[in-house]
Enzyme design. Structure first.
Site, short mmCIF file in Angstrom:
data_model
loop_
_atom_site.label_atom_id
_atom_site.label_comp_id
_atom_site.label_asym_id
_atom_site.label_seq_id
_atom_site.Cartn_x
_atom_site.Cartn_y
_atom_site.Cartn_z
N LYS A 16 0.82 -1.21 0.00
CA LYS A 16 0.00 0.00 0.00
C LYS A 16 0.87 1.27 0.00
CE LYS A 16 -3.53 -2.16 3.01
NZ LYS A 16 -4.50 -2.59 2.02
N LYS A 66 14.92 -6.67 4.70
CA LYS A 66 15.31 -5.63 5.67
C LYS A 66 16.70 -5.86 6.28
CE LYS A 66 10.64 -4.20 6.90
NZ LYS A 66 9.69 -3.88 7.99
N GLU A 78 21.54 5.40 13.95
CA GLU A 78 21.61 4.60 15.18
C GLU A 78 20.39 3.69 15.33
OE1 GLU A 78 20.99 6.37 19.04
OE2 GLU A 78 22.60 5.15 19.91
N ASN A 87 14.41 -0.26 6.89
CA ASN A 87 13.21 -0.20 6.04
C ASN A 87 13.21 1.04 5.15
OD1 ASN A 87 12.46 1.92 7.76
ND2 ASN A 87 10.29 1.38 7.64
N GLY A 127 7.10 -11.42 21.47
CA GLY A 127 7.97 -11.74 20.35
C GLY A 127 9.32 -11.09 20.52
N ALA A 128 10.34 -11.72 19.92
CA ALA A 128 11.70 -11.21 20.04
C ALA A 128 12.44 -11.31 18.71
CB ALA A 128 12.44 -11.99 21.13
N GLY A 129 11.70 -11.30 17.61
CA GLY A 129 12.29 -11.34 16.28
C GLY A 129 12.58 -9.92 15.79
N GLY A 130 12.72 -9.79 14.48
CA GLY A 130 13.09 -8.50 13.90
C GLY A 130 12.08 -7.40 14.20
N ALA A 131 10.80 -7.74 14.16
CA ALA A 131 9.77 -6.71 14.38
C ALA A 131 9.85 -6.18 15.82
CB ALA A 131 8.39 -7.30 14.11
P1 ATR Z 1 9.67 -10.82 12.38
O1 ATR Z 1 10.73 -10.21 11.51
O2 ATR Z 1 8.27 -10.68 11.87
O3 ATR Z 1 9.80 -10.41 13.81
P2 ATR Z 1 10.97 -13.27 13.03
O4 ATR Z 1 12.25 -12.54 13.23
O5 ATR Z 1 10.95 -14.59 12.32
O6 ATR Z 1 9.92 -12.39 12.26
O7 ATR Z 1 10.31 -13.47 14.49
C1 ATR Z 1 9.09 -14.10 14.67
C2 ATR Z 1 8.69 -13.97 16.14
O8 ATR Z 1 7.36 -14.48 16.31
C3 ATR Z 1 9.57 -14.74 17.09
O9 ATR Z 1 9.63 -14.05 18.31
C4 ATR Z 1 8.79 -16.06 17.23
O10 ATR Z 1 9.07 -16.76 18.43
P3 ATR Z 1 10.37 -17.74 18.52
O11 ATR Z 1 11.56 -16.85 18.70
O12 ATR Z 1 10.11 -18.60 19.69
O13 ATR Z 1 10.39 -18.50 17.22
C5 ATR Z 1 7.38 -15.52 17.27
N1 ATR Z 1 6.32 -16.47 16.92
C6 ATR Z 1 6.02 -16.97 15.69
N2 ATR Z 1 4.92 -17.73 15.73
C7 ATR Z 1 4.48 -17.75 17.02
C8 ATR Z 1 3.40 -18.35 17.72
N3 ATR Z 1 2.50 -19.12 17.07
N4 ATR Z 1 3.27 -18.11 19.04
C9 ATR Z 1 4.17 -17.33 19.69
N5 ATR Z 1 5.22 -16.74 19.10
C10 ATR Z 1 5.38 -16.93 17.78
#
Ligand code: ATR
Length: 274
Positions: A16, A66, A78, A87, A127-131
């Site tokens: 979008k 990204k 930073e 992004n 969550g602890a991934g990239g987002a």
């Molecule tokens: P993004 O860039 O969208 O953050 P990512 O780096 O792959 O994608 O991270 C995905 C996040 O969603 C992680 O924190 C993942 O948990 P894990 O580190 O344990 O894999 C979390 N996640 C994905 N599916 C999930 C679910 N069904 N329930 C809980 N956490 C989930």
């Protein structure tokens, strides 16, 4: 001469961003063109080099590029360095400057659009991934009392706490836990897991919410996500990720053009159109 920008991703047809930036350009009187650019999965760097050669002034970067964009940038702001992801690219002579406006966009949506100041608040980040990583520094700048990062894989949340150790105001301002150890309620709960992509509910306990908690899912779609439905059932005020999308675009527009557009009309239009 019209300045050229685009959004690079794979897939990209659904983006979008061109509509949003066209609306910003019209509202601010800026002469820009903004289009979608599909990059081959193994061709991100070549795509960027082509854009630079063609005189483009910058680009947004979306899934799955990204991290590659952060590696390709010759200089990182930073907030992009700490997010580990880019992004927004700005082409400045021979420099490719990498920035990240996702986190500032989320903060703007919470503070300005939802009207919830974050100073002194307790924030739960799922969550602890990239987002998730991208929003932590912008959250810290708002001076919350605490940010608790809950993740299925506890070690990844611990690593994020360590990563931001130099940026906390006091020990314990950021903490990590597993979903089973979440001790609520929180003022703000943000779903930064990718669970909503597969219509899953992250295993957050109902006790994370109280009446009036702001529960925000970074995803958006026609229907509320399972996280939004669950949070609303337990008293929360819910919000999807459309506001964040519009605000990250406004921040990118400001990076490129030095003017931050008003977002209210564009957000209302996108909401009506979605
Ligand atoms: P993004 O860039 O969208 O953050 P990512 O780096 O792959 O994608 O991270 C995905 C996040 O969603 C992680 O924190 C993942 O948990 P894990 O580190 O344990 O894999 C979390 N996640 C994905 N599916 C999930 C679910 N069904 N329930 C809980 N956490 C989930």
């Amino acid at each position: 001469m019209t300045d050229k920008y685009c959004v690079i991703g794979n897939p990209i047809a659904h983006s979008k961003s061109p509509d949003i930036h066209a609306a910003f350009a019209a509202a601010t009187g800026q002469d820009i063109a903004y289009e979608r650019r599909l990059a081959p999965l193994d061709g991100f760097a070549d795509t960027v080099r082509d854009l630079v050669a063609q005189g483009y002034r910058g680009a947004n970067v979306t899934v799955p590029f990204k991290l590659e964009a952060a590696a390709l940038a010759t200089r990182l702001e930073e907030r992009a360095r700490l997010a580990g992801a880019v992004n927004t690219l700005r082409f400045d002579g021979s420099e490719i400057v990498g920035d990240n406006t996702d986190g500032p966009g989320l903060v703007a949506d919470i503070v300005r659009n939802a009207g919830v100041p974050l100073a002194g608040k307790r924030i739960l980040l799922l969550g602890a991934g990239g987002a998730a990583r991208g929003v932590i520094l912008p959250f810290l700048r708002e001076k919350p009392e605490a940010i608790v990062i809950a993740n299925r894989t506890r070690a990844t949340a611990d690593a994020l706490v360590a990563h931001f150790a130099d940026h906390v105001a006091y020990p314990g301002q950021i903490a990590a836990c597993g979903f089973a150890d979440i001790a609520g309620p929180f003022d703000v709960v943000v779903n930064a897991t990718s669970a909503s992509l597969s219509a899953d509910l992250p295993p957050v306990p109902a006790s994370a919410f109280r009446a009036g908690t702001l529960a925000l899912d970074m995803m958006y779609g026609k229907e509320p996500t399972p996280f939004m439905v669950f949070a609303a059932r337990h008293g929360a005020t819910v919000r999807d990720g459309l506001g964040m999308l519009v605000e990250q675009a406004a921040e990118a527009f400001a990076v490129w053009r030095g003017v931050r557009p008003d977002t209210a009309d564009v957000l209302a239009y996108m909401r009506a159109a979605s």
